[in-house]
Structures are given as C-alpha cells and as structure tokens.
Write a protein that holds these residues in place. Structure first.
Motif, PDB file in Angstrom:
ATOM      1  N   TYR A 257       0.810  -1.218   0.000  1.00  0.00           N
ATOM      2  CA  TYR A 257       0.000   0.000   0.000  1.00  0.00           C
ATOM      3  C   TYR A 257       0.849   1.278   0.000  1.00  0.00           C
ATOM      4  CZ  TYR A 257      -4.309  -2.628   0.480  1.00  0.00           C
ATOM      5  OH  TYR A 257      -5.380  -3.453   0.244  1.00  0.00           O
ATOM      6  N   HIS A 258       2.144   1.122  -0.254  1.00  0.00           N
ATOM      7  CA  HIS A 258       3.068   2.259  -0.379  1.00  0.00           C
ATOM      8  C   HIS A 258       3.067   3.140   0.877  1.00  0.00           C
ATOM      9  CE1 HIS A 258       3.296   1.005  -4.547  1.00  0.00           C
ATOM     10  NE2 HIS A 258       1.994   1.164  -4.683  1.00  0.00           N
ATOM     11  N   LEU A 259       3.085   2.492   2.020  1.00  0.00           N
ATOM     12  CA  LEU A 259       3.084   3.206   3.307  1.00  0.00           C
ATOM     13  C   LEU A 259       4.358   2.909   4.109  1.00  0.00           C
ATOM     14  CD1 LEU A 259      -0.640   2.605   4.338  1.00  0.00           C
ATOM     15  CD2 LEU A 259       0.349   4.721   3.440  1.00  0.00           C
ATOM     16  N   GLU A 260       5.435   2.582   3.412  1.00  0.00           N
ATOM     17  CA  GLU A 260       6.677   2.189   4.080  1.00  0.00           C
ATOM     18  C   GLU A 260       7.184   3.262   5.050  1.00  0.00           C
ATOM     19  OE1 GLU A 260       6.146   2.446   0.812  1.00  0.00           O
ATOM     20  OE2 GLU A 260       7.029   0.785  -0.310  1.00  0.00           O
ATOM     21  N   LYS A 261       6.959   4.510   4.722  1.00  0.00           N
ATOM     22  CA  LYS A 261       7.473   5.607   5.559  1.00  0.00           C
ATOM     23  C   LYS A 261       6.811   5.655   6.940  1.00  0.00           C
ATOM     24  CE  LYS A 261       4.198   9.117   3.913  1.00  0.00           C
ATOM     25  NZ  LYS A 261       4.041  10.462   3.313  1.00  0.00           N
ATOM     26  N   LEU A 262       5.666   4.958   7.074  1.00  0.00           N
ATOM     27  CA  LEU A 262       4.938   4.999   8.350  1.00  0.00           C
ATOM     28  C   LEU A 262       5.311   3.867   9.300  1.00  0.00           C
ATOM     29  CD1 LEU A 262       1.323   5.838   7.078  1.00  0.00           C
ATOM     30  CD2 LEU A 262       3.155   7.425   7.719  1.00  0.00           C
ATOM     31  N   ILE A 263       6.072   2.898   8.836  1.00  0.00           N
ATOM     32  CA  ILE A 263       6.297   1.661   9.590  1.00  0.00           C
ATOM     33  C   ILE A 263       6.739   1.919  11.026  1.00  0.00           C
ATOM     34  CG2 ILE A 263       7.872  -0.319   9.800  1.00  0.00           C
ATOM     35  CD1 ILE A 263       7.597  -0.753   6.812  1.00  0.00           C
ATOM     36  N   HIS A 264       7.684   2.814  11.212  1.00  0.00           N
ATOM     37  CA  HIS A 264       8.254   3.006  12.553  1.00  0.00           C
ATOM     38  C   HIS A 264       7.724   4.252  13.261  1.00  0.00           C
ATOM     39  CE1 HIS A 264      10.874  -0.345  11.843  1.00  0.00           C
ATOM     40  NE2 HIS A 264      11.353   0.211  10.755  1.00  0.00           N
ATOM     41  N   GLN A 265       6.726   4.903  12.647  1.00  0.00           N
ATOM     42  CA  GLN A 265       6.127   6.063  13.303  1.00  0.00           C
ATOM     43  C   GLN A 265       5.138   5.626  14.370  1.00  0.00           C
ATOM     44  OE1 GLN A 265       4.726   9.483  11.137  1.00  0.00           O
ATOM     45  NE2 GLN A 265       5.960   8.985   9.340  1.00  0.00           N
ATOM     46  N   LYS A 266       5.014   6.443  15.404  1.00  0.00           N
ATOM     47  CA  LYS A 266       3.989   6.214  16.418  1.00  0.00           C
ATOM     48  C   LYS A 266       2.628   6.633  15.849  1.00  0.00           C
ATOM     49  CE  LYS A 266       6.207   4.593  20.044  1.00  0.00           C
ATOM     50  NZ  LYS A 266       6.402   5.379  21.274  1.00  0.00           N
ATOM     51  N   TYR A 267       1.636   5.878  16.192  1.00  0.00           N
ATOM     52  CA  TYR A 267       0.277   6.134  15.689  1.00  0.00           C
ATOM     53  C   TYR A 267      -0.173   7.561  15.972  1.00  0.00           C
ATOM     54  CZ  TYR A 267      -4.794   6.334  16.375  1.00  0.00           C
ATOM     55  OH  TYR A 267      -6.097   6.727  16.384  1.00  0.00           O
ATOM     56  N   GLU A 268       0.145   8.087  17.152  1.00  0.00           N
ATOM     57  CA  GLU A 268      -0.352   9.397  17.563  1.00  0.00           C
ATOM     58  C   GLU A 268       0.207  10.537  16.704  1.00  0.00           C
ATOM     59  OE1 GLU A 268       0.796   9.910  21.609  1.00  0.00           O
ATOM     60  OE2 GLU A 268       2.923   9.595  21.217  1.00  0.00           O
ATOM     61  N   THR A 269       1.276  10.282  15.930  1.00  0.00           N
ATOM     62  CA  THR A 269       1.880  11.328  15.099  1.00  0.00           C
ATOM     63  C   THR A 269       1.247  11.421  13.712  1.00  0.00           C
ATOM     64  OG1 THR A 269       3.591   9.895  14.115  1.00  0.00           O
ATOM     65  CG2 THR A 269       4.083  10.894  16.265  1.00  0.00           C
ATOM     66  N   LEU A 270       0.308  10.532  13.387  1.00  0.00           N
ATOM     67  CA  LEU A 270      -0.227  10.457  12.034  1.00  0.00           C
ATOM     68  C   LEU A 270      -1.401  11.405  11.808  1.00  0.00           C
ATOM     69  CD1 LEU A 270      -0.358   6.574  11.519  1.00  0.00           C
ATOM     70  CD2 LEU A 270       1.582   8.122  11.189  1.00  0.00           C
TER      71      LEU A 270
END
Length: 227
Positions: A136-149
C-alpha cells in the motif's frame, strides 16, 4: 434482498430486542437479507435505525433474539467458542470510524497485533505486516507512532491491521466519518479495489460518496429493511 447465487451471509427473520416488558426496545424487526461472496455492499440509515446492531450480529458480537444468521450456510450462532474465535479473528476484518489503534505503539506494532493475537509468531507477523505496508506504499509509516499520524494515515494503517489475517470479509463501520473528502476518497478507492475478491460491507451516512462505489445497497429504517 437476495442474490442469484450462493452468498456469504443469509439472514432469516432476524430480530433483536433489548430489555424486557415495558422497557423492551425492538431494534431489528424480522430482517431477511443475503450478501454475496464478493462486492461492496452499503448499509445506510439514520442514527438509531439498527445499522450498528445488524453489524454486531454479522460479526458475532451479538446474537439475534429471534431468527437465524448463516455464514456460508452454517448457523453462526451455533459456532463453538473455538470456531467463533477463528471466525472473528481470521474470517472478518473490521475497520472503525475512530481507528481503534494504540497511541503508544508504532504503526508496525499496531498492524502486527491481530496476527500475534491469532497465534502467529512475531517474525512471521512482522513479515506479513511489512508486506502490507509495501503493498500500500506506506513504508514511511512503519516506525512512526500512531499518535503522530494524520487522520487519513491513521485510517490507512487501520485498514492494514484489518487485512493482516487475510480475511474473506471486510466490515467498515463509518470508515470515512472522521476524514476529510480527499482521504475519504482514498479509503473508498481502496475498499472498492478489495471488493473485487472480498465481500466488503460499509455502514455509512455519506450517501453521496458511497453511491459511486456500491454494488448493492441496503437501507434500514426503524429496524426494517425499507429498500
């Protein structure tokens, strides 16, 4: 509403009543429906019409007061505890309006969680989750915390979590209710794509948006299917 081939679900005279005596509330009233194996089915209706109760019965969270619900011609309410757990953890994936993700976990950890609960080891769960992020081309989100999205990113990560156990059925409860119009379209495009080989059931108030994507529509009014 019925379909000309063997479907995924069949509801026969399903009713749901909460309370007893003078305080009894009939939320669903003799609902009979069938759902196809694939396609996008919308469920529309005003607040309090019975939409959420219908979803709860389909997901096995709740049981009918009267009537039957069949999943692939098997009585869902006669499933043993083990079979119901498999049904809820593997057969269906649920997408919520308010995401239901954990703030203190990374996106990867959130997506892995249903797989771990399902008994899959950590290495395999991580592999499957990363494959979804890549798909789904979301590789940049893998290690981000949910609350930062952003809201749109949160719902797309929630969609990956719903898909981690490779469900046959995807149930989306107001999936665009907390999103702006651009992100609503992104999510609906992804659900429509999934409906080519899954049954996708979408409960929504957004009639103008869903009509562009639905294959079938069910309208609930005062606990009954009105059209």
């Amino acid at each position: 509403m019925s379909f000309p081939y063997k479907g995924m679900y069949r509801l026969v005279n399903v009713s749901k009543t909460y309370g007893k005596g003078n305080s009894a509330v009939n939320v669903l009233k003799s609902v009979s429906l069938s759902f196809p194996r694939v396609g996008l089915v919308s469920i529309l209706g005003k607040s309090g019409s019975g939409k959420s109760t219908l979803l709860n019965i389909i997901t096995g969270i709740d049981s009918p007061t009267n009537g039957k619900i069949y999943f692939l011609d098997k009585d869902l309410n006669r499933f043993k505890s083990k079979d119901k757990k498999i049904y809820q953890n593997q057969i269906i994936g649920v997408l919520f309006q308010h995401f239901n993700l954990f703030n203190d976990l990374t996106c990867l950890e959130n997506v892995m969680l249903p797989s771990l609960v399902n008994g899959v080891n950590k290495l395999e769960s991580k592999k499957r989750a990363i494959e979804l992020f890549n798909q789904y081309h979301l590789e940049k989100l893998i290690h981000q915390k949910y609350e930062t999205l952003s809201g749109g990113e949160k719902q797309r990560v929630a969609l990956l979590r719903a898909l981690i156990n490779k469900p046959q059925v995807i149930i989306a409860d107001e999936p665009t209710g907390a999103l702006d119009s651009q992100n609503s379209i992104l999510i609906m495009n992804e659900l429509k794509s999934l409906s080519k080989d899954h049954l996708v059931i979408v409960v929504t108030h957004n009639e103008s948006l869903i009509k562009q994507y639905e294959d079938y529509r069910i309208y609930i009014e005062n606990g009954k299917v009105s059209k």
